[in-house]
Design a protein around this motif. Structure first.
Motif, PDB file in Angstrom:
ATOM      1  N   ARG A 235      -1.740   2.199  63.916  1.00  0.00           N
ATOM      2  CA  ARG A 235      -0.305   1.860  63.564  1.00  0.00           C
ATOM      3  C   ARG A 235      -0.662   0.196  62.950  1.00  0.00           C
ATOM      4  O   ARG A 235       0.050  -0.231  61.610  1.00  0.00           O
ATOM      5  CB  ARG A 235       0.852   1.973  64.465  1.00  0.00           C
ATOM      6  N   ARG A 236      -1.274  -0.613  63.622  1.00  0.00           N
ATOM      7  CA  ARG A 236      -1.129  -2.062  63.231  1.00  0.00           C
ATOM      8  C   ARG A 236      -1.988  -2.428  61.744  1.00  0.00           C
ATOM      9  O   ARG A 236      -1.673  -3.107  61.034  1.00  0.00           O
ATOM     10  CB  ARG A 236      -1.578  -2.849  64.230  1.00  0.00           C
TER      11      ARG A 236
ATOM     12  N   LEU B  85      -6.538  -4.184  70.049  1.00  0.00           N
ATOM     13  CA  LEU B  85      -5.574  -4.132  68.956  1.00  0.00           C
ATOM     14  C   LEU B  85      -5.700  -4.581  67.658  1.00  0.00           C
ATOM     15  O   LEU B  85      -4.843  -4.919  66.892  1.00  0.00           O
ATOM     16  CB  LEU B  85      -3.930  -4.482  69.909  1.00  0.00           C
TER      17      LEU B  85
ATOM     18  N   SER C  41      -6.853  -7.850  66.607  1.00  0.00           N
ATOM     19  CA  SER C  41      -6.394  -9.313  66.457  1.00  0.00           C
ATOM     20  C   SER C  41      -6.880  -9.951  65.126  1.00  0.00           C
ATOM     21  O   SER C  41      -6.350 -10.700  64.720  1.00  0.00           O
ATOM     22  CB  SER C  41      -6.717  -9.828  67.709  1.00  0.00           C
TER      23      SER C  41
ATOM     24  N   GLU D 266      -1.960   2.683  68.608  1.00  0.00           N
ATOM     25  CA  GLU D 266      -1.258   1.565  68.230  1.00  0.00           C
ATOM     26  C   GLU D 266      -2.313   0.422  67.399  1.00  0.00           C
ATOM     27  O   GLU D 266      -1.625   0.048  66.346  1.00  0.00           O
ATOM     28  CB  GLU D 266      -1.048   0.795  69.413  1.00  0.00           C
TER      29      GLU D 266
END
Length: 213
Positions: free
Chosen positions: A65-66, A36, A38, A62
Motif C-alpha cells: 500500500r505504501r 514497511l 522506510s 501494508e
C-alpha cells in the motif's frame, strides 16, 4: 569526549557519502528484509528500480500500500532461506510494528539482562509459520532479472547468510551489498559478522568499512 563524538560523526558522514555514491551508480535495488519500506521515497528520488522482499504477510500488505505510488517499486512476500519449501517458525517482535521480527528468537544480547537496548524491553510476542523460499527461486518464479538490481540491502535480523546461500546465482550480478549484521548474538542462531564477511570475501567482495564497535 567532544573530540570523540566529532570523529564518530565524521566517520558516519563518510560512510553515508560512500553508500550514496554506490547507490547512485547501481542499476537497481534488492531490499531484502523490507519491513514497511522506510527508504522507498529516497529510492524514488534516485529513480531506482526496487524489489522489496518482506516475510510477514500483514506487513507486506501494508508495504504494498505504501509503495503503490512508486511505479518502479514492487514488493514480494517471502521468507528467504537457503532451501525451498521448509515450514519454519517465525518470531514476531514487540517493537515498531515488529521491525525486529526474525526466523530466530532473540539471543543473549537481544533481550533480557544483557540486551544492547534495555530501554526497548525487546521480546518476541507471537509466532507464525512461514514456508521458506530461496532467493534464486523467487527471482525465477517472478521473472525478475538480477542484473537489473545490483545493489543489495540486507536487513534480515540474523538470516543474512541464509539468504545469500539461497541466492548464489543472483549474487554473481551483485556489485555492492549493504548488510546490518551483529558482532554478538542478538539472535539465537543468527549469523555474526565474521562469518558473513568470510562468505562474502570468498564470493569476491571486499569490505568498504568496518563497524566501530
Amino acid at each position: 569526549m567532544e573530540h570523540q563524538m566529532q570523529i564518530s560523526t565524521n566517520a558516519e558522514m563518510m560512510r553515508n557519502a560512500l553508500l550514496e555514491r554506490v547507490l547512485l551508480s547501481s542499476s537497481g535495488v534488492f531490499h531484502l528484509g523490507a519491513h514497511l519500506g522506510s527508504s522507498a521515497r529516497r529510492y524514488a528520488q534516485l529513480r531506482k528500480s526496487v524489489v522489496w522482499v518482506e516475510a510477514v504477510p500483514d506487513v507486506c500488505n501494508e508495504l504494498c500500500r505504501r509503495i503503490q505510488t512508486y511505479a518502479t517499486q514492487s514488493a514480494v512476500c517471502a521468507l528467504l532461506d537457503e532451501v525451498d519449501g521448509t515450514d519454519k517458525k517465525f518470531y514476531i517482535s514487540n517493537n515498531q510494528n515488529g521491525v525486529s521480527s526474525s526466523m530466530f528468537s532473540f539471543g543473549e544480547y537481544g533481550s533480557g539482562v544483557n540486551s544492547l537496548w534495555p530501554e526497548l524491553d525487546l521480546k518476541m510476542t507471537s509466532e507464525i509459520m512461514l514456508r521458506t523460499t530461496r532467493l534464486d527461486t523467487l527471482l525465477n518464479d517472478y521473472g525478475i532479472e538480477p542484473s537489473r538490481h545490483d545493489f543489495w540491502e540486507l536487513d534480515l535480523q540474523g538470516s543474512e547468510l541464509n539468504c545469500l546461500k539461497g541466492g548464489e546465482s543472483a549474487l554473481k550480478f551483485a556489485t555492492a551489498i549493504y548488510a546490518e549484521t551483529s558482532q554478538v548474538p542478538v539472535y539465537d542462531g543468527g549469523v555474526l559478522l565474521p562469518d558473513l564477511e568470510h562468505y562474502l570475501e570468498v564470493a569476491g567482495f571486499v569490505p568498504l568499512w568496518e563497524p566501530e564497535l
